[in-house]
Design a protein around this motif. Sequence first.
Motif, PDB file in Angstrom:
ATOM      1  N   ILE A   1      32.172  44.260  46.489  1.00  0.00           N
ATOM      2  CA  ILE A   1      31.820  44.028  45.077  1.00  0.00           C
ATOM      3  C   ILE A   1      32.710  42.956  44.453  1.00  0.00           C
ATOM      4  CG2 ILE A   1      31.537  45.120  42.814  1.00  0.00           C
ATOM      5  CD1 ILE A   1      31.676  47.846  44.231  1.00  0.00           C
ATOM      6  N   PRO A   2      32.154  41.757  44.193  1.00  0.00           N
ATOM      7  CA  PRO A   2      32.910  40.787  43.408  1.00  0.00           C
ATOM      8  C   PRO A   2      32.712  41.066  41.919  1.00  0.00           C
ATOM      9  CG  PRO A   2      30.876  39.800  44.253  1.00  0.00           C
ATOM     10  CD  PRO A   2      30.844  41.247  44.637  1.00  0.00           C
ATOM     11  N   TYR A   3      33.790  40.985  41.157  1.00  0.00           N
ATOM     12  CA  TYR A   3      33.639  41.262  39.718  1.00  0.00           C
ATOM     13  C   TYR A   3      34.669  40.486  38.923  1.00  0.00           C
ATOM     14  CZ  TYR A   3      37.595  44.502  40.357  1.00  0.00           C
ATOM     15  OH  TYR A   3      38.822  45.055  40.655  1.00  0.00           O
ATOM     16  N   SER A   4      34.327  40.288  37.648  1.00  0.00           N
ATOM     17  CA  SER A   4      35.262  39.631  36.738  1.00  0.00           C
ATOM     18  C   SER A   4      35.670  40.626  35.677  1.00  0.00           C
ATOM     19  CB  SER A   4      34.592  38.420  36.078  1.00  0.00           C
ATOM     20  OG  SER A   4      35.402  37.938  35.008  1.00  0.00           O
ATOM     21  N   MET A   5      36.956  40.711  35.417  1.00  0.00           N
ATOM     22  CA  MET A   5      37.429  41.461  34.258  1.00  0.00           C
ATOM     23  C   MET A   5      37.585  40.441  33.144  1.00  0.00           C
ATOM     24  SD  MET A   5      37.311  44.433  35.457  1.00  0.00           S
ATOM     25  CE  MET A   5      37.926  45.465  34.129  1.00  0.00           C
TER      26      MET A   5
ATOM     27  N   PRO B   1      35.057  38.097  30.123  1.00  0.00           N
ATOM     28  CA  PRO B   1      33.884  37.226  30.198  1.00  0.00           C
ATOM     29  C   PRO B   1      34.109  36.147  31.253  1.00  0.00           C
ATOM     30  CG  PRO B   1      34.614  37.507  27.910  1.00  0.00           C
ATOM     31  CD  PRO B   1      35.651  38.143  28.774  1.00  0.00           C
ATOM     32  N   ILE B   2      33.097  35.941  32.116  1.00  0.00           N
ATOM     33  CA  ILE B   2      33.226  34.938  33.180  1.00  0.00           C
ATOM     34  C   ILE B   2      33.520  33.584  32.546  1.00  0.00           C
ATOM     35  CG2 ILE B   2      31.899  33.666  34.935  1.00  0.00           C
ATOM     36  CD1 ILE B   2      30.845  36.266  35.906  1.00  0.00           C
ATOM     37  N   GLY B   3      34.559  32.946  33.057  1.00  0.00           N
ATOM     38  CA  GLY B   3      34.927  31.640  32.521  1.00  0.00           C
ATOM     39  C   GLY B   3      35.978  31.710  31.416  1.00  0.00           C
ATOM     40  N   SER B   4      36.283  32.905  30.914  1.00  0.00           N
ATOM     41  CA  SER B   4      37.327  33.013  29.899  1.00  0.00           C
ATOM     42  C   SER B   4      38.677  32.719  30.525  1.00  0.00           C
ATOM     43  CB  SER B   4      37.338  34.426  29.307  1.00  0.00           C
ATOM     44  OG  SER B   4      38.576  34.667  28.650  1.00  0.00           O
ATOM     45  N   PRO B   5      39.534  31.963  29.795  1.00  0.00           N
ATOM     46  CA  PRO B   5      40.875  31.711  30.340  1.00  0.00           C
ATOM     47  C   PRO B   5      41.666  33.017  30.501  1.00  0.00           C
ATOM     48  CG  PRO B   5      40.678  30.905  28.070  1.00  0.00           C
ATOM     49  CD  PRO B   5      39.305  31.298  28.513  1.00  0.00           C
ATOM     50  N   LEU B   6      41.229  34.067  29.835  1.00  0.00           N
ATOM     51  CA  LEU B   6      41.937  35.345  29.950  1.00  0.00           C
ATOM     52  C   LEU B   6      41.348  36.245  31.043  1.00  0.00           C
ATOM     53  CD1 LEU B   6      42.075  34.711  26.552  1.00  0.00           C
ATOM     54  CD2 LEU B   6      43.536  36.695  26.800  1.00  0.00           C
ATOM     55  N   ALA B   7      40.219  35.834  31.643  1.00  0.00           N
ATOM     56  CA  ALA B   7      39.556  36.706  32.621  1.00  0.00           C
ATOM     57  C   ALA B   7      40.208  36.597  33.994  1.00  0.00           C
ATOM     58  CB  ALA B   7      38.080  36.335  32.718  1.00  0.00           C
ATOM     59  N   LYS B   8      40.003  37.623  34.812  1.00  0.00           N
ATOM     60  CA  LYS B   8      40.523  37.609  36.184  1.00  0.00           C
ATOM     61  C   LYS B   8      39.497  38.215  37.127  1.00  0.00           C
ATOM     62  CE  LYS B   8      45.445  37.282  35.498  1.00  0.00           C
ATOM     63  NZ  LYS B   8      45.911  36.212  36.393  1.00  0.00           N
ATOM     64  N   VAL B   9      39.562  37.758  38.389  1.00  0.00           N
ATOM     65  CA  VAL B   9      38.581  38.190  39.375  1.00  0.00           C
ATOM     66  C   VAL B   9      39.159  39.283  40.265  1.00  0.00           C
ATOM     67  CG1 VAL B   9      37.236  37.434  41.391  1.00  0.00           C
ATOM     68  CG2 VAL B   9      37.405  35.965  39.368  1.00  0.00           C
ATOM     69  N   GLY B  10      38.306  40.230  40.614  1.00  0.00           N
ATOM     70  CA  GLY B  10      38.673  41.248  41.585  1.00  0.00           C
ATOM     71  C   GLY B  10      37.575  41.391  42.620  1.00  0.00           C
ATOM     72  N   VAL B  11      37.942  41.896  43.789  1.00  0.00           N
ATOM     73  CA  VAL B  11      36.946  42.270  44.789  1.00  0.00           C
ATOM     74  C   VAL B  11      37.259  43.701  45.194  1.00  0.00           C
ATOM     75  CG1 VAL B  11      35.869  41.734  46.997  1.00  0.00           C
ATOM     76  CG2 VAL B  11      36.872  39.884  45.627  1.00  0.00           C
ATOM     77  N   GLU B  12      36.263  44.568  45.085  1.00  0.00           N
ATOM     78  CA  GLU B  12      36.453  45.948  45.532  1.00  0.00           C
ATOM     79  C   GLU B  12      35.536  46.201  46.714  1.00  0.00           C
ATOM     80  OE1 GLU B  12      36.298  49.102  42.592  1.00  0.00           O
ATOM     81  OE2 GLU B  12      36.239  50.662  44.142  1.00  0.00           O
ATOM     82  N   VAL B  13      36.086  46.729  47.797  1.00  0.00           N
ATOM     83  CA  VAL B  13      35.228  47.223  48.876  1.00  0.00           C
ATOM     84  C   VAL B  13      35.233  48.739  48.793  1.00  0.00           C
ATOM     85  CG1 VAL B  13      35.589  45.217  50.352  1.00  0.00           C
ATOM     86  CG2 VAL B  13      37.065  47.205  50.631  1.00  0.00           C
ATOM     87  N   THR B  14      34.053  49.331  48.962  1.00  0.00           N
ATOM     88  CA  THR B  14      33.919  50.770  48.775  1.00  0.00           C
ATOM     89  C   THR B  14      32.803  51.313  49.655  1.00  0.00           C
ATOM     90  OG1 THR B  14      33.416  52.522  47.152  1.00  0.00           O
ATOM     91  CG2 THR B  14      32.332  50.411  46.812  1.00  0.00           C
ATOM     92  N   ASP B  15      32.852  52.602  49.936  1.00  0.00           N
ATOM     93  CA  ASP B  15      31.750  53.235  50.679  1.00  0.00           C
ATOM     94  C   ASP B  15      30.917  54.115  49.755  1.00  0.00           C
ATOM     95  OD1 ASP B  15      33.659  55.171  50.272  1.00  0.00           O
ATOM     96  OD2 ASP B  15      34.009  55.598  52.395  1.00  0.00           O
ATOM     97  N   SER B  16      30.967  53.835  48.440  1.00  0.00           N
ATOM     98  CA  SER B  16      30.264  54.683  47.482  1.00  0.00           C
ATOM     99  C   SER B  16      29.280  53.884  46.640  1.00  0.00           C
ATOM    100  CB  SER B  16      31.302  55.352  46.565  1.00  0.00           C
ATOM    101  OG  SER B  16      30.698  55.790  45.371  1.00  0.00           O
TER     102      SER B  16
ATOM    103  N   ALA C   1      27.549  37.749  42.090  1.00  0.00           N
ATOM    104  CA  ALA C   1      27.870  36.447  42.685  1.00  0.00           C
ATOM    105  C   ALA C   1      28.618  35.511  41.732  1.00  0.00           C
ATOM    106  CB  ALA C   1      26.577  35.787  43.162  1.00  0.00           C
ATOM    107  N   ASP C   2      28.339  35.617  40.423  1.00  0.00           N
ATOM    108  CA  ASP C   2      28.990  34.718  39.465  1.00  0.00           C
ATOM    109  C   ASP C   2      30.505  34.860  39.463  1.00  0.00           C
ATOM    110  OD1 ASP C   2      26.618  33.674  38.777  1.00  0.00           O
ATOM    111  OD2 ASP C   2      26.469  34.633  36.802  1.00  0.00           O
ATOM    112  N   ALA C   3      30.962  36.061  39.775  1.00  0.00           N
ATOM    113  CA  ALA C   3      32.414  36.279  39.802  1.00  0.00           C
ATOM    114  C   ALA C   3      33.054  35.405  40.881  1.00  0.00           C
ATOM    115  CB  ALA C   3      32.723  37.749  40.038  1.00  0.00           C
ATOM    116  N   PHE C   4      32.366  35.281  42.025  1.00  0.00           N
ATOM    117  CA  PHE C   4      32.891  34.423  43.098  1.00  0.00           C
ATOM    118  C   PHE C   4      32.865  32.957  42.703  1.00  0.00           C
ATOM    119  CE2 PHE C   4      32.110  37.598  46.722  1.00  0.00           C
ATOM    120  CZ  PHE C   4      33.467  37.892  46.797  1.00  0.00           C
TER     121      PHE C   4
END
Length: 599
Positions: free
Chosen positions: A118-122, A124-139, A154-157
């Motif tokens: 799971i790629p995700y952004s914490m 708003p995408i593109g905000s100078p304050l935002a950060k990206v995370g990737v979570e792998v999970t079996d749920s 995909a936008d997070a990537f």
Amino acid sequence: MSLTKNPNVLKWVDEMIALTKPEKVVWIDGSEEQLNALRKEAVETGEMIELNQEKLPGCLYHRTNPNDVARVEDRTFICTRNKEDAGPTNNWCDPKEMYAKLSKLYDGAMKGRTMYVIPYSMGPIGSPLAKVGVEVTDSIYVVLNMNIMTRMGADAFKNLGDTSDDFVRGLHSKANVDPEQRYIVQFPEDNTIWSINSAYGGNVLLGKKCFALRIASFQGKNEGWMAEHMLILGVKKPDGEVKYITAAFPSACGKTNLAMLIPPEGYKKDGYEVFTVGDDIAWMKPGEDGRLYAINPENGFFGVAPGTNEKSNFNALESTKKNTIFTNVAIDNSDNTVWWEKLTKNPPVDATEWKGAKVNGVEYTAQGNTLAHPNSRFTAPAENCPCISPEFNNPKGVPVSAIIFGGRRASTTPLVYQSFDWVHGTYMGSAVSSETTAAATGAVGVLRHDPMAMKPFIGYNVGDYWAHWLEMGEKLGDKAPKIFNVNWFKQDENGNFIWPGFGDNMRVLDWIIKRCEGTVDAEETAIGYVPKKGDINVDGIEDEVTPEVMDKLLNIDKDLWTKEIAEMRRYYNEDIAAKGGRIPQALYDELDKIEARLK
Ligand code: GTP
Ligand code: SPV
Ligand code: MN
């Protein structure tokens, strides 16, 4: 197919595959098509239950293992190379040791299962304050929740780019949901989170408490910003100006409710409106104009269900009417909808309680049971909220005028008071204590210290965290937000709350805004500025909040406060300093000053 060429991501995901040995790997692009297939699969396997699609379109139900219903603070670790860097408020273990120990648990944990990447952004995408995370999970439950709680897909990537290494690596496996082998582990120096043997909320939605608070607080200290357990709201005044306020209350102490507040009639008539920017987490950084700006890194609400109803929190309830996931609430079998304590006056007769037993809801609750778990939750998209702020997606964030601390205090702490300045306000934050709730496992109703409502979430040494607060104040100077403390939970001799709370908390926000604007005076007391008699507007609630009640609400009891300060000195000395907490001298000075003023 992987959604990125970024070699750092690919290498890490390969490592996680080698460790957990899933049968299949699925990259989550965030498309409705993919999500619908996952929803269908979860319903088919019984992992989730489809609710009444006419009354609750897009809504699903999930029940967790009864041993897995809240955050587990005793099994949560901050693993820094040096023990002192985790400090006295965290469990600590050497990172090498912890990686080795957990690797054994993760080894083959996803055999026969699918790994979702799971790629995700914490933020708003593109905000100078935002950060990206990737979570792998079996749920699948985690995937569907992350879809609501974050900007997932995909936008997070795209935002991360093809070369950056600046993303938080989150590994989650529900494994066998064994509480004895449950671990929620942050490695702040590696931007890494490992969570195993839980499938519940704050333990597994790794973007939330693990990243947006524990890892982010550590990043914020190093990068000059703050990650806080705070709601963000905007109050639109009759003149059209919107003032933004953040507030830190411990878990299940009223953030979601305050964030979505509906003003009392008189205020509405005058033109006041409240807008929600966030209900749980704020990332704050000084902007170009020198003021402090806040974004909500989340994209949804993971809110406490019990107590939520049309009257107490209309906006939260509305938010849950579509595309929402309910966890551990009760089911009303008459129409396959949800129920929880205080949703309506009468429990459903034909009910399924949160553990899955079919019961007569009226008889069952009359016997003293609850149909919903006290920490049952809804996961609702922010866009569903009728009062969501037009600034919700603003990449710059919103400028903060006031910061509020608070907690559940039956006595001692008045309805509201203001700090003399930022340093005193930082002391006030360090002094937050609150009666415990069902949001974490353990006893409920026990008074405990919870500095800045961040005790379970500070990803480093609490003394350094306080020093960071002081540094931020110095940087902000006279543009710093004003700092306040509130208490909605003062009780009478019979244990009844004496302040009506909820929408009526607007009356306190009103005073706070006027203090920020310098349009209302205050009483200078030993502990801070307290409202003068008559300055909290009680129009329309005079019967309930009589002058005597208001006196009680605002009273500063010298004996109780002398005890409170003695307890704070004990806390600083014994619980923090003696255990390696590096308390800034300026906070000790504040303690001395309050003590002297009380004499
Ligand atoms: P987390 O999501 O755990 O961080 O919690 P939160 O701080 O968002 O808490 P929330 O707003 O969900 O409130 C939790 C409980 O506090 C609910 O049962 C509410 O009914 C109750 N509550 C909220 N505001 C008030 C208030 O002003 N007065 C009283 N008496 N109770 C309140
Ligand atoms: C809290 O406990 O403060 C929450 C819920 O907001 S959880 O996501 O489980 O941490
Ligand atoms: Mn919270």
